[in-house]
Design a protein around this motif. Sequence first.
Motif, PDB file in Angstrom:
ATOM      1  N   ALA B 155     -22.183   0.803 -11.190  1.00 31.81           N
ATOM      2  CA  ALA B 155     -22.384   2.221 -10.881  1.00 31.81           C
ATOM      3  C   ALA B 155     -21.401   3.012 -11.722  1.00 31.81           C
ATOM      4  O   ALA B 155     -20.194   2.824 -11.616  1.00 31.81           O
ATOM      5  CB  ALA B 155     -22.129   2.467  -9.397  1.00 31.81           C
ATOM      6  N   GLU B 156     -21.929   3.865 -12.573  1.00 27.98           N
ATOM      7  CA  GLU B 156     -21.059   4.550 -13.530  1.00 27.98           C
ATOM      8  C   GLU B 156     -21.283   6.062 -13.493  1.00 27.98           C
ATOM      9  O   GLU B 156     -22.357   6.533 -13.096  1.00 27.98           O
ATOM     10  CB  GLU B 156     -21.326   4.056 -14.956  1.00 27.98           C
ATOM     11  CG  GLU B 156     -21.195   2.550 -15.150  1.00 27.98           C
ATOM     12  CD  GLU B 156     -19.754   2.052 -15.111  1.00 27.98           C
ATOM     13  OE1 GLU B 156     -18.830   2.881 -15.265  1.00 27.98           O
ATOM     14  OE2 GLU B 156     -19.553   0.837 -14.927  1.00 27.98           O
ATOM     15  N   THR B 157     -20.291   6.801 -13.908  1.00 30.93           N
ATOM     16  CA  THR B 157     -20.468   8.246 -14.049  1.00 30.93           C
ATOM     17  C   THR B 157     -20.423   8.676 -15.511  1.00 30.93           C
ATOM     18  O   THR B 157     -20.616   9.843 -15.818  1.00 30.93           O
ATOM     19  CB  THR B 157     -19.389   9.038 -13.265  1.00 30.93           C
ATOM     20  OG1 THR B 157     -18.097   8.677 -13.752  1.00 30.93           O
ATOM     21  CG2 THR B 157     -19.469   8.748 -11.776  1.00 30.93           C
ATOM     22  N   GLU B 158     -20.130   7.716 -16.418  1.00 34.60           N
ATOM     23  CA  GLU B 158     -20.156   8.026 -17.855  1.00 34.60           C
ATOM     24  C   GLU B 158     -20.321   6.726 -18.655  1.00 34.60           C
ATOM     25  O   GLU B 158     -20.011   5.656 -18.152  1.00 34.60           O
ATOM     26  CB  GLU B 158     -18.869   8.775 -18.274  1.00 34.60           C
ATOM     27  CG  GLU B 158     -17.611   8.071 -17.845  1.00 34.60           C
ATOM     28  CD  GLU B 158     -16.309   8.798 -18.212  1.00 34.60           C
ATOM     29  OE1 GLU B 158     -16.336   9.793 -18.957  1.00 34.60           O
ATOM     30  OE2 GLU B 158     -15.261   8.325 -17.752  1.00 34.60           O
ATOM     31  N   ASN B 163     -20.612   0.652 -20.744  1.00 32.69           N
ATOM     32  CA  ASN B 163     -19.810   0.038 -19.685  1.00 32.69           C
ATOM     33  C   ASN B 163     -20.534  -1.153 -19.053  1.00 32.69           C
ATOM     34  O   ASN B 163     -19.921  -2.176 -18.744  1.00 32.69           O
ATOM     35  CB  ASN B 163     -19.476   1.063 -18.594  1.00 32.69           C
ATOM     36  CG  ASN B 163     -18.359   2.014 -19.008  1.00 32.69           C
ATOM     37  OD1 ASN B 163     -17.597   1.724 -19.932  1.00 32.69           O
ATOM     38  ND2 ASN B 163     -18.257   3.153 -18.329  1.00 32.69           N
ATOM     39  N   LYS B 167     -19.516  -5.229 -19.114  1.00 31.40           N
ATOM     40  CA  LYS B 167     -19.353  -5.947 -17.846  1.00 31.40           C
ATOM     41  C   LYS B 167     -20.212  -7.223 -17.824  1.00 31.40           C
ATOM     42  O   LYS B 167     -19.761  -8.281 -17.392  1.00 31.40           O
ATOM     43  CB  LYS B 167     -19.808  -5.017 -16.713  1.00 31.40           C
ATOM     44  CG  LYS B 167     -19.022  -5.134 -15.436  1.00 31.40           C
ATOM     45  CD  LYS B 167     -19.541  -4.131 -14.389  1.00 31.40           C
ATOM     46  CE  LYS B 167     -18.450  -3.227 -13.859  1.00 31.40           C
ATOM     47  NZ  LYS B 167     -18.907  -2.371 -12.747  1.00 31.40           N
ATOM     48  N   LEU B 181     -24.570   7.513 -11.606  1.00 28.42           N
ATOM     49  CA  LEU B 181     -24.365   8.230 -10.348  1.00 28.42           C
ATOM     50  C   LEU B 181     -24.549   9.741 -10.488  1.00 28.42           C
ATOM     51  O   LEU B 181     -24.679  10.442  -9.491  1.00 28.42           O
ATOM     52  CB  LEU B 181     -22.959   7.954  -9.817  1.00 28.42           C
ATOM     53  CG  LEU B 181     -22.676   6.498  -9.466  1.00 28.42           C
ATOM     54  CD1 LEU B 181     -21.213   6.326  -9.106  1.00 28.42           C
ATOM     55  CD2 LEU B 181     -23.554   6.055  -8.314  1.00 28.42           C
ATOM     56  N   PHE B 188     -25.712   5.863  -4.473  1.00 28.50           N
ATOM     57  CA  PHE B 188     -25.308   5.641  -3.102  1.00 28.50           C
ATOM     58  C   PHE B 188     -26.091   6.454  -2.075  1.00 28.50           C
ATOM     59  O   PHE B 188     -26.322   7.648  -2.264  1.00 28.50           O
ATOM     60  CB  PHE B 188     -23.837   5.983  -2.941  1.00 28.50           C
ATOM     61  CG  PHE B 188     -22.936   5.050  -3.683  1.00 28.50           C
ATOM     62  CD1 PHE B 188     -22.999   3.680  -3.492  1.00 28.50           C
ATOM     63  CD2 PHE B 188     -22.004   5.537  -4.583  1.00 28.50           C
ATOM     64  CE1 PHE B 188     -22.151   2.822  -4.169  1.00 28.50           C
ATOM     65  CE2 PHE B 188     -21.149   4.692  -5.268  1.00 28.50           C
ATOM     66  CZ  PHE B 188     -21.221   3.328  -5.059  1.00 28.50           C
TER      67      PHE B 188
END
Lengths: 229, 229
Positions: B155-158, B163, B167, B181, B188
């Motif tokens: 879950a990312e915001t940028e 990213n 991972k 997100l 969520f």
Amino acid sequence: VILETARRALTPQTLQGKKVLVSAGPTWEPFDPVRFITNPSSGKMGFALAAEAARRGASVDLVTGPTTLPDPAGLTTHRITTARDMERVVRTLAEEAHLVIMAAAVSDYRPEEAAPHKIKKDDEELTIRLVRNPDILAGLGKNKKPGQILVGFAAETEHLVRNATEKLQRKNLDLIVANDLTQPGAGFRSDTNVVKVLDRFGGVEELPCLSKEEIARRLLDRIESLGAR
Amino acid sequence: VILETARRALTPQTLQGKKVLVSAGPTWEPFDPVRFITNPSSGKMGFALAAEAARRGASVDLVTGPTTLPDPAGLTTHRITTARDMERVVRTLAEEAHLVIMAAAVSDYRPEEAAPHKIKKDDEELTIRLVRNPDILAGLGKNKKPGQILVGFAAETEHLVRNATEKLQRKNLDLIVANDLTQPGAGFRSDTNVVKVLDRFGGVEELPCLSKEEIARRLLDRIESLGAR
């Protein structure tokens, strides 16, 4: 809704014409877009009180933090996230309320800063500086209207009566509902609760382990008799 | 349960004989008995994946943090609180699993210390020192069994794809489900989600805004085809 209408028809309208304000649930205090500080409050106790007051004929505003409970029938639900949001909404609604019951578990502290993006877990350690949130209940006690009844809650893990009495006096409350979180069947998320009720005349009543709905009825009975005193 | 039995009867048993482990929900990381750090995860995505895997005939273990969702029918639900609890349960169950899907939003950090009693709000400021939690997904990637399929979430915001790809590689995953997100209808608590699915062969698939149930079906279709590759 049909069941609720029937229940209301069977309930004496003892709060007809009264405005009641109830707070419920936890608050979320973010330190980035996906992380926050909170507590285990489910909102059940406050929702039960708001629903029972509505059944008794009151015009009810329920201000709640994040919870998965649905909006109760027959009243107005306001959903907020942080303590500062809650303070703003509650302060305005309290102006007109005859009875104010603050059952929310408001976070006493919030992170000083909230990062605009998700913090990457690059560091082994992270320090969060917390600052005090406004004390909503104390603010309401200070600005209490003539004839207004103000009820608070105290969730404690030690020195229950002493801590609750001190809170009742310092915050200018009429009644405080104290629960001992260390007792089985008490406190957060449970469908039951075990509480002591302390009033400003020094009265202390201990209720047995009861459903939160039954506690709501007994508390409102108690509050109504306090108003008539 | 009756509805669930009927749905299962209508679902091809493509995961018959497989053991599937799914994690879901947030973790709670306490710094006193009534205060903790957490995130907004509702558990819906993980619960939907576990239920769909069970419908397809798998033997499913669901390990979930605190959520108000009921135990799904036809599988085993394990309820935990902290990241360290989750690690213990997941590590044991992963030994035997053919497919491991880690959809929980595990807290990356926990308070270094948890006070035994509720902290009184005497101080204007409070500092909490956080330490890193174990990286459960990376641990599973390091100890991956031959033939085991490991799926993670990001879950990312940028920098979503960058990213998520990093991972996937670093944690030795077969598939990663990335969600942004900042998009409406994503992430969520929502009943819907908007995700990109990245696999270890470099494939990137973008799904439209779908219900979490539909995303669960598409992800399991994708995972099944990955196993056959």
